[in-house]
Scaffold this motif. Structure first.
Motif, PDB file in Angstrom:
ATOM      1  N   ASP A   1      -7.208   4.287   0.108  1.00 58.85           N
ATOM      2  CA  ASP A   1      -6.241   3.440   0.797  1.00 58.85           C
ATOM      3  C   ASP A   1      -7.027   2.224   1.274  1.00 58.85           C
ATOM      4  O   ASP A   1      -7.797   2.298   2.231  1.00 58.85           O
ATOM      5  CB  ASP A   1      -5.628   4.216   1.974  1.00 58.85           C
ATOM      6  CG  ASP A   1      -4.781   3.316   2.869  1.00 58.85           C
ATOM      7  OD1 ASP A   1      -4.820   2.083   2.707  1.00 58.85           O
ATOM      8  OD2 ASP A   1      -4.092   3.858   3.752  1.00 58.85           O
TER       9      ASP A   1
ATOM     10  N   ASN B   1      -7.068   1.774  10.139  1.00 63.38           N
ATOM     11  CA  ASN B   1      -6.418   0.700  10.900  1.00 63.38           C
ATOM     12  C   ASN B   1      -6.479   0.952  12.406  1.00 63.38           C
ATOM     13  O   ASN B   1      -6.078   0.104  13.191  1.00 63.38           O
ATOM     14  CB  ASN B   1      -4.947   0.545  10.469  1.00 63.38           C
ATOM     15  CG  ASN B   1      -4.131   1.785  10.758  1.00 63.38           C
ATOM     16  OD1 ASN B   1      -4.547   2.890  10.451  1.00 63.38           O
ATOM     17  ND2 ASN B   1      -2.971   1.614  11.362  1.00 63.38           N
TER      18      ASN B   1
ATOM     19  N   HIS C   1      -3.614   6.639   7.815  1.00 66.29           N
ATOM     20  CA  HIS C   1      -2.338   6.035   8.194  1.00 66.29           C
ATOM     21  C   HIS C   1      -1.236   6.976   7.679  1.00 66.29           C
ATOM     22  O   HIS C   1      -1.449   7.716   6.699  1.00 66.29           O
ATOM     23  CB  HIS C   1      -2.265   4.676   7.482  1.00 66.29           C
ATOM     24  CG  HIS C   1      -1.113   3.807   7.832  1.00 66.29           C
ATOM     25  ND1 HIS C   1       0.127   3.959   7.260  1.00 66.29           N
ATOM     26  CD2 HIS C   1      -1.014   2.741   8.656  1.00 66.29           C
ATOM     27  CE1 HIS C   1       0.943   3.033   7.730  1.00 66.29           C
ATOM     28  NE2 HIS C   1       0.274   2.273   8.590  1.00 66.29           N
TER      29      HIS C   1
ATOM     30  N   HIS D   1       0.205  -8.708   2.255  1.00 69.13           N
ATOM     31  CA  HIS D   1       0.481  -9.384   3.531  1.00 69.13           C
ATOM     32  C   HIS D   1      -0.620  -9.218   4.574  1.00 69.13           C
ATOM     33  O   HIS D   1      -0.564  -9.842   5.625  1.00 69.13           O
ATOM     34  CB  HIS D   1       1.820  -8.894   4.119  1.00 69.13           C
ATOM     35  CG  HIS D   1       1.788  -7.478   4.590  1.00 69.13           C
ATOM     36  ND1 HIS D   1       1.641  -7.146   5.912  1.00 69.13           N
ATOM     37  CD2 HIS D   1       1.845  -6.299   3.916  1.00 69.13           C
ATOM     38  CE1 HIS D   1       1.640  -5.822   6.034  1.00 69.13           C
ATOM     39  NE2 HIS D   1       1.771  -5.294   4.830  1.00 69.13           N
ATOM     40  N   LYS D   2      -1.602  -8.363   4.287  1.00 70.46           N
ATOM     41  CA  LYS D   2      -2.717  -8.231   5.231  1.00 70.46           C
ATOM     42  C   LYS D   2      -3.870  -9.134   4.817  1.00 70.46           C
ATOM     43  O   LYS D   2      -4.848  -9.282   5.537  1.00 70.46           O
ATOM     44  CB  LYS D   2      -3.182  -6.785   5.301  1.00 70.46           C
ATOM     45  CG  LYS D   2      -2.127  -5.851   5.899  1.00 70.46           C
ATOM     46  CD  LYS D   2      -2.654  -4.451   6.013  1.00 70.46           C
ATOM     47  CE  LYS D   2      -1.570  -3.430   6.212  1.00 70.46           C
ATOM     48  NZ  LYS D   2      -0.998  -3.416   7.557  1.00 70.46           N
TER      49      LYS D   2
ATOM     50  N   THR E   1       0.835  -1.210   0.000  1.00 71.25           N
ATOM     51  CA  THR E   1       0.000   0.000   0.000  1.00 71.25           C
ATOM     52  C   THR E   1       0.867   1.257   0.000  1.00 71.25           C
ATOM     53  O   THR E   1       0.597   2.214  -0.735  1.00 71.25           O
ATOM     54  CB  THR E   1      -0.890   0.010   1.262  1.00 71.25           C
ATOM     55  OG1 THR E   1      -1.556  -1.244   1.364  1.00 71.25           O
ATOM     56  CG2 THR E   1      -1.910   1.126   1.223  1.00 71.25           C
ATOM     57  N   THR E   2       1.894   1.267   0.846  1.00 72.02           N
ATOM     58  CA  THR E   2       2.757   2.447   0.949  1.00 72.02           C
ATOM     59  C   THR E   2       3.351   2.796  -0.416  1.00 72.02           C
ATOM     60  O   THR E   2       3.326   3.960  -0.837  1.00 72.02           O
ATOM     61  CB  THR E   2       3.892   2.176   1.962  1.00 72.02           C
ATOM     62  OG1 THR E   2       3.291   1.808   3.209  1.00 72.02           O
ATOM     63  CG2 THR E   2       4.780   3.382   2.153  1.00 72.02           C
TER      64      THR E   2
ATOM     65  N   ILE F   1     -11.010   1.853   5.247  1.00 69.00           N
ATOM     66  CA  ILE F   1     -11.264   1.479   6.651  1.00 69.00           C
ATOM     67  C   ILE F   1      -9.996   1.831   7.426  1.00 69.00           C
ATOM     68  O   ILE F   1      -8.902   1.395   7.053  1.00 69.00           O
ATOM     69  CB  ILE F   1     -11.553  -0.026   6.810  1.00 69.00           C
ATOM     70  CG1 ILE F   1     -12.772  -0.449   5.982  1.00 69.00           C
ATOM     71  CG2 ILE F   1     -11.751  -0.379   8.288  1.00 69.00           C
ATOM     72  CD1 ILE F   1     -13.094  -1.949   6.052  1.00 69.00           C
TER      73      ILE F   1
ATOM     74  N   SER G   1      -2.196  -4.039   0.201  1.00 64.82           N
ATOM     75  CA  SER G   1      -1.009  -4.876   0.445  1.00 64.82           C
ATOM     76  C   SER G   1      -1.415  -6.342   0.478  1.00 64.82           C
ATOM     77  O   SER G   1      -2.478  -6.675   1.007  1.00 64.82           O
ATOM     78  CB  SER G   1      -0.389  -4.556   1.811  1.00 64.82           C
ATOM     79  OG  SER G   1      -0.109  -3.189   1.926  1.00 64.82           O
TER      80      SER G   1
ATOM     81  N   ALA H   1      -5.829  -0.731   2.398  1.00 63.72           N
ATOM     82  CA  ALA H   1      -5.026  -1.720   3.149  1.00 63.72           C
ATOM     83  C   ALA H   1      -5.907  -2.575   4.062  1.00 63.72           C
ATOM     84  O   ALA H   1      -5.718  -3.792   4.154  1.00 63.72           O
ATOM     85  CB  ALA H   1      -3.944  -1.002   3.957  1.00 63.72           C
ATOM     86  N   GLN H   2      -6.882  -1.944   4.722  1.00 65.50           N
ATOM     87  CA  GLN H   2      -7.808  -2.711   5.567  1.00 65.50           C
ATOM     88  C   GLN H   2      -9.100  -3.015   4.812  1.00 65.50           C
ATOM     89  O   GLN H   2      -9.724  -4.057   5.035  1.00 65.50           O
ATOM     90  CB  GLN H   2      -8.141  -1.939   6.854  1.00 65.50           C
ATOM     91  CG  GLN H   2      -6.941  -1.515   7.689  1.00 65.50           C
ATOM     92  CD  GLN H   2      -6.140  -2.682   8.235  1.00 65.50           C
ATOM     93  OE1 GLN H   2      -6.651  -3.791   8.428  1.00 65.50           O
ATOM     94  NE2 GLN H   2      -4.858  -2.460   8.464  1.00 65.50           N
TER      95      GLN H   2
ATOM     96  N   SER I   1       1.035   6.444   5.817  1.00 68.19           N
ATOM     97  CA  SER I   1       1.339   6.243   4.393  1.00 68.19           C
ATOM     98  C   SER I   1       0.299   6.883   3.478  1.00 68.19           C
ATOM     99  O   SER I   1       0.477   6.883   2.262  1.00 68.19           O
ATOM    100  CB  SER I   1       1.535   4.763   4.063  1.00 68.19           C
ATOM    101  OG  SER I   1       0.403   4.053   4.385  1.00 68.19           O
TER     102      SER I   1
HETATM  103  N1  PMP Z   1      -2.902   2.118   5.248  1.00 71.23           N
HETATM  104  C1  PMP Z   1      -3.516   1.450   6.229  1.00 71.23           C
HETATM  105  C2  PMP Z   1      -4.939   1.794   6.572  1.00 71.23           C
HETATM  106  C3  PMP Z   1      -2.846   0.418   6.888  1.00 71.23           C
HETATM  107  O1  PMP Z   1      -3.458  -0.262   7.863  1.00 71.23           O
HETATM  108  C4  PMP Z   1      -1.504   0.127   6.528  1.00 71.23           C
HETATM  109  C5  PMP Z   1      -0.717  -0.947   7.267  1.00 71.23           C
HETATM  110  N2  PMP Z   1      -0.825  -0.870   8.651  1.00 71.23           N
HETATM  111  C6  PMP Z   1      -0.918   0.846   5.493  1.00 71.23           C
HETATM  112  C7  PMP Z   1      -1.645   1.838   4.873  1.00 71.23           C
HETATM  113  C8  PMP Z   1       0.486   0.564   5.033  1.00 71.23           C
HETATM  114  O2  PMP Z   1       0.565  -0.721   4.500  1.00 71.23           O
HETATM  115  P1  PMP Z   1       1.993  -1.353   4.123  1.00 71.23           P
HETATM  116  O3  PMP Z   1       2.860  -1.166   5.329  1.00 71.23           O
HETATM  117  O4  PMP Z   1       1.691  -2.790   3.848  1.00 71.23           O
HETATM  118  O5  PMP Z   1       2.504  -0.625   2.938  1.00 71.23           O
END
Ligand code: PMP
Length: 417
Positions: free
Chosen positions: A204, A179, A127, A229-230, A98-99, A177, A227, A206-207, A129
């Motif tokens: 974003d 985190n 987040h 890995h989530k 995601t980042t 959503i 991402s 990621a969640q 990122s």
């Molecule tokens: N955005 C959100 C809402 C996240 O929860 C996360 C990971 N905690 C990220 C961005 C960043 O994801 P990543 O570290 O896998 O790039």
């Protein structure tokens, strides 16, 4: 819970070898899924098989082993496109997560479309990122960041949106959503409002990708980042979906091998999508593993299994929404008016207690929970605190584990307060 439901959840747990471990003589209760989920056997097997047997660089060579690696890599792109209902697989760019996806858009989109005096609108539940890449872009092109605030209960302050969508805003970057807060945000309404002012929207995810059925066509979002890995996949792998019109017009983010048409010392032409944005050797084994990861995620949403998982998650949400605020000194953050918009993710703060201290005691009870700012310092500041304790659940977590968490929390607080 009926016997069949229990059987289905046990079958899921058996697919995740990491869950069978013990720590400090206690069965692991893994409640940090919002940071990284565990991997099912199908993903581990593919990683192992590719690392052992199919380790050859993709897209470049004329021999069969490289073709095999390329096939697996490209099959995962097709799987990702289908998982988010993208109309074209070429609009799915592999990134490291995601980042990286958000950095790509922030850097490339801003170079093409954002100038001095323009604005970038982000959401207050972001987040880091979804904050820092836009700050970097804004400072490079003389733009300003504006923020859609959140209410005390963690929901977006939608009443503030119309005034924020001024003609200077060139893009909205929003959290699907959070985190920290675990609320499914009204992204459809946001996209409709932004589009009515001709402003594109990045989500974003990621969640969001983990807890919602994401259909980029129905959502009509311009970009969606997530991402692997989530969502049961490997680290160092992720996706950026973008609408073709933007991806075609945006300049490349990184230059290097595989992203070019022809190269001379005077001028370079670029490869068509998606390779234009995939410079250098990609993390092809991790990316290929997205296919079994998304297949597993789909399985958890389908038919009888899907129903059992949804019921189990609802039971966990209802239980914790009731149990956590009853514990002396606990404040729970992220309680939407419509409880069906809450995912099984619970962040709390306990007056007079450091969240890291609680997490360390929980660890001795075998419970892995997250503490600190969770890469969302502005959310902490919004509530005037410096950290939270977060328990985030996956479909393989049980109501019994939620009960163990509450018991463990009470024990820890009895020691600390
Ligand atoms: N955005 C959100 C809402 C996240 O929860 C996360 C990971 N905690 C990220 C961005 C960043 O994801 P990543 O570290 O896998 O790039």
């Amino acid at each position: 819970m009926c016997a069949l439901q229990k059987e289905n959840l046990e079958r899921i747990r058996a697919d995740f070898p990491a869950l069978a471990q013990q720590f400090w003589g206690k069965q692991l209760v893994y409640l940090d899924n919002a940071a990284t989920s565990q991997k099912p056997k199908s993903v581990l097997e593919l990683l192992n098989r590719m690392n052992s047997l199919t380790n050859a660089n993709v897209h470049r060579a004329m021999y069969t082993l490289s073709d095999r690696a390329t096939e697996l890599y490209e099959a995962a792109r097709t799987a990702a496109a289908s998982f988010i209902n993208a109309s074209e697989r070429e609009c799915v760019i592999f990134t490291s997560g995601t980042t990286a996806s958000i950095n790509l858009v922030a850097s490339s989109f801003s170079r093409r479309y954002i100038g001095k005096g323009d604005k970038i609108l982000i959401t207050a539940d972001s987040h880091h990122s979804n904050i820092v890449p836009w700050q970097l872009a804004a400072s490079a092109c003389g733009a300003e960041i504006v923020v859609l605030p959140i209410k005390d209960n963690g929901e977006w302050e939608m009443e503030a949106l119309p005034a924020l969508l001024s003609k200077e805003v060139k893009i909205v970057a929003a959290t699907h959503i959070s985190n920290v807060l675990g609320i499914v945000n009204p992204v459809e309404k946001l996209i409709e409002a932004a589009h009515s002012c001709n402003i594109p929207v990045l989500l974003d995810g990621a969640q969001g990708i983990v807890h919602q059925k994401v259909d980029v066509k129905a959502l009509d979002c311009d970009f969606y980042a997530f991402s692997a890995h989530k969502i049961y996949g490997e680290t160092g792998s992720g996706v950026l979906y973008g609408k073709r019109k933007w991806l075609e017009e945006m300049p490349p983010y990184m230059g290097g091998g595989d992203m070019v048409g022809t190269v001379t010392f005077q001028k370079t032409t670029y490869a068509p999508l998606p390779l234009k944005f995939e410079a250098g050797t990609p993390n092809f084994i991790a990316n290929a593993a997205l296919a079994p990861a998304l297949e597993y995620a789909s399985l958890l949403r389908k038919g009888e299994m899907g129903r059992d998982v949804a019921e189990s998650e609802r039971a966990i949400v209802e239980y914790l929404l009731e149990a956590l605020p009853k514990i002396n000194g606990v404040r729970l953050y992220g309680i939407p008016a419509d409880i069906s918009r809450k995912i099984p993710l619970f962040s709390i703060n306990v007056q007079g207690c450091n969240s890291g201290d609680i997490a360390q005691i929980l660890d001795k009870l075998g419970i892995a929970a997250r503490s600190g700012m969770m890469c969302a310092e502005p959310v902490m500041s919004r509530y005037g605190i410096t950290g939270m304790l977060r328990a985030s659940f996956a479909p393989y977590n049980t109501l019994q584990e939620a009960e163990l968490y509450v018991e463990g929390l009470k024990r820890a607080l009895a020691m600390l307060l």
